[in-house]
Design an enzyme around this catalytic site. Structure first.
Site, PDB file in Angstrom:
ATOM      1  N   SER A 212       0.826  -1.192   0.000  1.00  0.00           N
ATOM      2  CA  SER A 212       0.000   0.000   0.000  1.00  0.00           C
ATOM      3  C   SER A 212       0.872   1.257   0.000  1.00  0.00           C
ATOM      4  O   SER A 212       1.689   1.446  -0.895  1.00  0.00           O
ATOM      5  CB  SER A 212      -0.931  -0.045   1.214  1.00  0.00           C
ATOM      6  OG  SER A 212      -1.910   0.963   1.150  1.00  0.00           O
TER       7      SER A 212
ATOM      8  N   HIS B  48      -7.812  -5.431   0.239  1.00  0.00           N
ATOM      9  CA  HIS B  48      -6.496  -4.788   0.214  1.00  0.00           C
ATOM     10  C   HIS B  48      -5.525  -5.439   1.202  1.00  0.00           C
ATOM     11  O   HIS B  48      -4.368  -5.055   1.288  1.00  0.00           O
ATOM     12  CB  HIS B  48      -6.677  -3.303   0.559  1.00  0.00           C
ATOM     13  CG  HIS B  48      -5.442  -2.474   0.432  1.00  0.00           C
ATOM     14  ND1 HIS B  48      -4.699  -2.386  -0.731  1.00  0.00           N
ATOM     15  CD2 HIS B  48      -4.801  -1.674   1.330  1.00  0.00           C
ATOM     16  CE1 HIS B  48      -3.676  -1.579  -0.538  1.00  0.00           C
ATOM     17  NE2 HIS B  48      -3.707  -1.142   0.704  1.00  0.00           N
TER      18      HIS B  48
ATOM     19  N   ASP C 195      -9.023  -4.837  -5.812  1.00  0.00           N
ATOM     20  CA  ASP C 195      -8.522  -3.928  -4.787  1.00  0.00           C
ATOM     21  C   ASP C 195      -8.616  -2.488  -5.292  1.00  0.00           C
ATOM     22  O   ASP C 195      -7.889  -2.109  -6.213  1.00  0.00           O
ATOM     23  CB  ASP C 195      -7.071  -4.299  -4.460  1.00  0.00           C
ATOM     24  CG  ASP C 195      -6.477  -3.443  -3.351  1.00  0.00           C
ATOM     25  OD1 ASP C 195      -7.119  -2.456  -2.936  1.00  0.00           O
ATOM     26  OD2 ASP C 195      -5.356  -3.754  -2.907  1.00  0.00           O
TER      27      ASP C 195
END
Length: 440
Positions: A268, A382, A331
């Site tokens: 991320s 995610h 995602d």
């Protein structure tokens, strides 16, 4: 399960160069999983990969040591992604678990004296999170400061632990085939990091003072995390960038007479910092060994958003920074920023560049696209544990079961907060839900 260096296997060789998107199905991952855990003698793969001859590699040499450059993307992972090469799959899992270690070690207890820092010392951290056999030794902890002033339980915005730098032991070097300088970054957990993630405006990177390269632009929130400094931090001094450039340069000099690689892994927001660091090191020309040879830089990005514009993408490719983007197609974070202004909307009829092309975001590197369960909650799709779970055990039911644990503590912590700033998180979630529903 703790990440361990791969056991020796027969060497494999890739060929040709391509940068196209590859989507890996659960069936393909399952095939690679079976191939890496045989009950009897190892059989060479029959599709897409050439086997080394006895002349190319000695039988006793570990497979990874024989072809680590290909695994690190020297040929842009040609013939290694579809079907997914077992050795590459093992390396993706290994680096992913080294990123998961950041989450496990991050202290989210407001009552702790190590709040927003690592729970453990450098010498014990990997052991404490169950990765004593990883083969790496941590040399430095890394801290980042979001350049945003909002109230927290302990005053205003402050520096927090974001990851670590590590190198393999001498024994691990023999398996890896080189001394690997690893930088591992966790993803977004705290409120200020969420806000920084969604600032979503491009700004000139200007990381090289001698060559500003005004066409190279990056997302302002990620850049602020990378370059901002908190002089009050008692654990470290200097910005995240200064800490990393200093440590990477020190390690390159220390091991300048050895074969080296630089591996940057993150999830991320952490993948954005990894890519910024890779670009920065290459742009400044710091990746040179004792003979002046270029040290390869590879970024393993897990669930990473776009970081910069097409100028940034092109410059990373010119500098030879190799990026493998591991994404879940469901995602929404991987679609941001630049939901509308991105690499798919800067050219008209594939011929005419539009006036706003320099303001369009663009992904960098080769995409390895996983396709696993759709859920309304974007945090779950995610989840890094779910990513690694699919690669290790591709049965969707098991991924659903195992993929909910990694950020559970972080989510509980965040849900207990009463910050007004969490309106930013709610907005971010709504954007994620919109992106997912539109299948952008």
């Amino acid at each position: 399960m703790a990440s361990r260096l791969p056991a020796p296997r027969p060497g494999l060789l890739s060929h040709d160069v391509s940068r196209s998107r590859r989507r890996v199905s659960a069936k393909s991952v399952a095939a690679s999983t079976v191939a890496t855990r045989p009950a009897g003698p190892v059989a060479p793969p029959s599709v897409g990969i050439k086997q080394y001859t006895a002349v190319a590699a000695a039988p006793s040499k570990p497979a990874l040591a024989s072809m680590w450059r290909e695994i690190q993307g020297a040929d842009y992972w040609e013939d290694l992604v579809e079907p997914l090469n077992p050795l590459l799959r093992d390396e993706i899992v290994r680096y992913g678990e080294l990123v998961i270690a950041c989450y496990k070690a991050f202290d989210l207890d407001p009552a702790s004296r190590r709040y927003l820092n690592c729970k453990y010392g450098k010498r014990s951290m990997l052991r404490e999170v169950g990765m004593a056999d990883s083969g790496y030794e941590i040399t430095k902890y890394v801290y980042a400061t979001p350049d945003i002033s909002i109230p927290t339980q302990r005053g205003t915005c402050c520096s927090r632990w974001i990851g670590y730098v590590a190198v393999p032991s001498d024994e691990a070097v023999r398996q890896l085939g080189r001394r690997d300088i690893l930088v591992s970054f966790r993803g977004t957990v705290t409120n200020t990091e969420w806000i920084a993630n969604f600032m979503s405006s491009l700004t000139q990177a200007r990381l090289d003072p001698h060559e500003p390269r005004l066409d190279v632009k990056v997302e302002s929130g990620f850049l602020s995390l990378y370059t901002s400094d908190d002089s009050s931090n008692k654990f470290s001094s200097g910005s995240c960038r200064e800490q990393l450039l200093s440590e990477v340069s020190r390690l390159i000099h220390k091991y300048k007479d050895e074969e080296l690689s630089i591996t940057l892994a993150g999830h991320s927001m952490g993948s954005s910092l990894a890519l910024l660091l890779g670009y920065d090191v290459a742009e400044l020309g710091l990746n040179r060994d004792g003979l002046g040879q270029e040290v390869p830089i590879t970024v393993y990005s897990f669930g990473g958003p776009r970081v910069g514009n097409s100028g940034f993408k092109n410059r990373c490719e010119e500098l030879g920074v190799k990026v493998l983007r591991v994404v879940n197609v469901n995602d929404p974070v991987t679609k941001l920023p630049g939901v509308f202004l991105n690499e798919n909307f800067k050219v008209l009829a594939e011929r005419y560049e539009l006036p706003w092309s320099s303001s369009c975001y663009a992904h960098v590197g080769v995409e390895l696209a996983l396709d696993f369960f759709k859920m309304e909650n974007p945090v779950c799709v995610h989840d890094l544990d779910a990513y690694i779970g699919l690669l290790k055990c591709p049965k969707v039911a098991q991924v659903k079961k195992n993929g909910a644990d990694l950020l559970s503590k972080a989510r509980r912590f965040l849900s207990e907060q009463n910050f007004d700033a969490w309106r930013w998180q709610d907005a971010a979630m709504q954007v994620g839900n919109l992106v997912q529903s539109l299948r952008i």
